[in-house]
Scaffold this active site. Structure first.
Site, PDB file in Angstrom:
ATOM      1  N   SER A  51       6.852  42.533  13.897  1.00 29.84           N
ATOM      2  CA  SER A  51       7.140  42.229  14.760  1.00 29.84           C
ATOM      3  C   SER A  51       6.602  40.257  14.559  1.00 29.84           C
ATOM      4  CB  SER A  51       5.563  42.387  15.717  1.00 29.84           C
ATOM      5  OG  SER A  51       4.182  42.575  15.329  1.00 29.84           O
ATOM      6  N   SER A  52       6.490  40.183  13.314  1.00 26.79           N
ATOM      7  CA  SER A  52       6.092  38.827  13.238  1.00 26.79           C
ATOM      8  C   SER A  52       7.535  37.533  13.142  1.00 26.79           C
ATOM      9  CB  SER A  52       5.416  38.550  12.112  1.00 26.79           C
ATOM     10  OG  SER A  52       6.241  38.810  10.659  1.00 26.79           O
ATOM     11  N   GLY A  54      12.410  37.256  13.009  1.00 23.65           N
ATOM     12  CA  GLY A  54      13.681  38.101  13.821  1.00 23.65           C
ATOM     13  C   GLY A  54      13.273  37.973  14.570  1.00 23.65           C
ATOM     14  N   TYR A  55      14.314  39.479  14.456  1.00 18.56           N
ATOM     15  CA  TYR A  55      14.545  40.015  15.951  1.00 18.56           C
ATOM     16  C   TYR A  55      13.824  40.911  16.555  1.00 18.56           C
ATOM     17  CZ  TYR A  55      19.137  39.416  16.125  1.00 18.56           C
ATOM     18  OH  TYR A  55      20.711  38.841  15.557  1.00 18.56           O
ATOM     19  N   GLU A  77       1.429  39.960   6.675  1.00 17.01           N
ATOM     20  CA  GLU A  77       1.292  38.626   7.025  1.00 17.01           C
ATOM     21  C   GLU A  77       0.157  38.326   5.760  1.00 17.01           C
ATOM     22  OE1 GLU A  77       3.688  37.264   7.353  1.00 17.01           O
ATOM     23  OE2 GLU A  77       5.112  38.279   8.773  1.00 17.01           O
ATOM     24  N   ALA A 142      12.065  44.271   7.821  1.00 14.20           N
ATOM     25  CA  ALA A 142      12.971  44.147   6.538  1.00 14.20           C
ATOM     26  C   ALA A 142      11.846  43.089   5.836  1.00 14.20           C
ATOM     27  CB  ALA A 142      13.297  42.669   7.131  1.00 14.20           C
ATOM     28  N   TYR A 229      22.885  45.226  11.511  1.00 13.65           N
ATOM     29  CA  TYR A 229      24.294  44.658  11.332  1.00 13.65           C
ATOM     30  C   TYR A 229      25.487  44.806  10.462  1.00 13.65           C
ATOM     31  CZ  TYR A 229      25.870  39.514  11.220  1.00 13.65           C
ATOM     32  OH  TYR A 229      27.322  38.795  10.876  1.00 13.65           O
ATOM     33  N   TYR A 239      27.885  42.843   2.406  1.00 13.07           N
ATOM     34  CA  TYR A 239      26.581  42.917   3.330  1.00 13.07           C
ATOM     35  C   TYR A 239      27.464  44.629   3.035  1.00 13.07           C
ATOM     36  CZ  TYR A 239      23.438  43.335   6.705  1.00 13.07           C
ATOM     37  OH  TYR A 239      22.274  43.243   7.382  1.00 13.07           O
ATOM     38  N   LYS A 248      22.512  50.159   5.700  1.00 12.35           N
ATOM     39  CA  LYS A 248      22.740  49.773   7.291  1.00 12.35           C
ATOM     40  C   LYS A 248      23.018  51.556   7.629  1.00 12.35           C
ATOM     41  CE  LYS A 248      20.624  46.478   7.844  1.00 12.35           C
ATOM     42  NZ  LYS A 248      19.242  46.368   8.671  1.00 12.35           N
TER      43      LYS A 248
END
Length: 401
Positions: A51-52, A54-55, A77, A142, A229, A239, A248
Site C-alpha cells: 500500500s505504500s 505505485g499502484y 518500510e 513488488a 502488466y 518483460y 506474471k
C-alpha cells in the site's frame, strides 16, 4: 526528533534516501488528482497488500477518496534514524494516513512483511476485531526477495530474458543529462526463473485468499485483484517473455485456480493489467525508462494515464459503476490507452532511432527522470529542499516509531 538538511544520494537509478516533505507533497497531489465522490451505503472493507507505493498506493487513495472504504494497508518500510532518512514509502504512508484521518476514514496501516505467516495472523486478527469480512483484496506487492513461510528459504527475483540474451537501447543519466546507452543481459537459468516466480508469482496471493477463507473473512461477493502488466512488444523480450513475464503468467494462472478452488461460490479473483507507469519497481527494468519516455512523447500529458487515473478506473469496474473490461483470458484491462495500435506504431518508429528521438524531444527523458526522483520526494515543485526538515516521522498509529 532529528531535523536535518538533506540532499539526494543517487547512483544511476538508485536513490538511497528520501525527503519527507517531498514525499508528503506527492501523496497530497495524488489525493487531489482523484475526483471526489460522495459514497453511499455501506463502506466496503478493503485489504491492500503493498500500500505504500505505485499502484497499491493509488488504489488505496482512490478507494478512500471516492468510495469511503475502510480497512487495512500493509507495507514493509524502513524507519528513519538520526543517521539516515526513512524509506520513501514510510513517509508516503504517514502522509496518506493524515489525509485519511482528515476525511474521517477508518484506515489502519500495518508495517510488516506481507510474505510472513505472522503478518497474516496479525492482519486477520485485526480484521476480525475491527472490520469484519473483506469485500476487496488488492494484491500489489513488488519485492526483490521473498522468504517462503513453509521452508524458510529466501528466494531472489531476477530481471532477465528467457532463452536468448537480450540487447537493447536504454536510457542513461550522467550528471543529470539523459543519453541513449545499451543494456545487455544474459538469459536466466531455470533456478533463476523459478525463484522469480516464487517471489513475484501467485503463491503468496493464494495464501492470503486461503487464509481469509479459513478465517471466515470473505464478504458476500468478495473480489480480489492482483496487479499485473503486459506491456509492448518492444519490451517483451525482457518483460513478458522474460523472468518477470513467467511470474506474471503464474499470477494469472493463480487467478483461475482460486476461482475454481477456494473462492468457488464465495467470490472472484482477477488479475488487472495496468498500463505503463513510473514506479520504483518499473525503473529497475532495463529499457523500460526509455520506452516509457517515448510513450509519453507520443501521448503527451493529456493522453498519459497516471496511476491515479487507472486506480479510479479499476474501482469503477470493481464497484459495478462500469462493466468489467475483461479480455479473452478473464483479465481486467486498464492498458488500452498504452497498447492502442496507432500509439504503439508511433512509439516503435521512435524506438528505431532513440537517440534522434531524444534529441528532438529532450523534455521526455527529463520528465521521466523528474518523475523518478519525485518517487523519493526529491525535486518536488513547491518544496524547499534546502531547508532543514524533520526526518524522524512516526508510523501512523504507532507512537513508538
Amino acid at each position: 526528533m532529528s531535523t536535518q538538511q538533506i540532499t539526494p544520494k543517487q547512483r544511476g537509478y538508485l536513490i538511497v534516501n528520501s525527503h519527507p516533505t517531498g514525499c508528503a507533497e506527492t501523496v497530497e497531489r495524488l489525493w487531489e488528482s482523484i475526483p471526489r465522490a460522495e459514497p453511499g451505503g455501506r463502506a466496503p472493507v478493503v485489504l491492500v497488500l503493498g500500500s505504500s507505493a505505485g499502484y497499491g498506493l493509488a488504489v488505496l487513495a482512490a478507494g478512500l477518496r471516492r468510495h469511503g472504504i475502510r480497512g487495512i494497508g500493509v507495507a514493509f518500510e524502513a524507519a528513519g534514524t538520526e543517521r539516515r532518512t526513512a524509506s520513501a514509502g514510510w513517509y508516503r504512508s504517514a502522509a496518506l494516513a493524515e489525509l485519511a484521518a482528515a476525511s474521517a476514514a477508518d484506515l489502519t496501516l500495518v508495517n510488516a512483511d506481507a510474505f510472513a505467516d505472522r503478518t497474516r495472523t496479525e492482519v486477520l486478527e485485526l480484521l476480525a476485531e475491527r472490520y469484519g469480512p473483506v469485500d476487496h483484496l488488492i494484491y500489489s506487492l513488488a519485492s526483490p526477495r521473498r522468504t517462503d513461510p513453509a521452508t524458510g528459504e529466501v528466494h531472489h527475483s531476477v530481471i532477465k530474458p528467457l532463452g536468448d540474451a537480450y540487447t537493447s537501447p536504454s536510457l542513461v543519466f550522467e550528471d543529470g543529462e539523459p543519453r541513449v546507452g545499451s543494456v545487455e543481459l544474459a538469459p536466466a537459468d531455470e533456478a533463476e526463473r523459478a525463484a522469480t516466480v516464487k517471489v513475484m508469482g501467485g503463491e503468496d496471493w493464494a495464501l492470503w485468499c486461503r487464509a481469509l477463507a479459513e478465517a471466515d473473512l470473505l464478504a458476500e461477493d468478495f473480489s480480489t485483484v492482483a496487479l499485473s502488466y503486459v506491456g509492448s512488444e518492444i519490451t517483451a523480450p525482457v518483460y513478458r517473455q522474460g523472468t518477470i513475464g513467467a511470474a506474471k503468467q503464474h499470477l494469472e494462472r493463480t487467478a483461475h485456480q482460486l476461482n475454481a478452488g477456494v473462492l468457488a461460490g464465495h467470490g472472484r479473483a482477477f488479475t488487472a493489467v495496468a498500463g505503463a507507469a513510473v514506479t520504483q519497481a518499473s525503473t529497475a527494468i532495463p529499457s523500460i525508462a526509455l520506452y516509457t519516455s517515448l510513450l509519453r512523447t507520443v501521448l503527451g500529458p493529456q493522453g498519459w494515464r497516471s496511476t491515479a487515473d487507472q486506480a479510479v478506473e479499476l474501482w469503477e469496474q470493481l464497484t459495478g459503476a462500469r462493466p468489467l473490461d475483461l479480455d479473452e483470458q478473464g483479465r481486467i484491462r486498464l492498458d488500452g490507452w498504452e497498447l492502442d495500435q496507432d500509439v504503439q506504431d508511433r512509439v516503435r518508429a521512435l524506438w528505431a532511432d532513440p537517440a534522434a528521438a531524444l534529441a528532438a524531444d529532450p523534455a521526455a527523458p527529463a520528465w521521466f527522470h523528474g518523475q523518478f526522483r519525485e518517487l523519493y520526494g526529491w525535486d518536488v515543485p513547491g518544496v524547499d529542499q534546502a531547508a532543514p526538515v524533520e526526518t524522524t516521522v512516526a508510523w501512523p498509529g504507532d507512537p513508538r516509531s
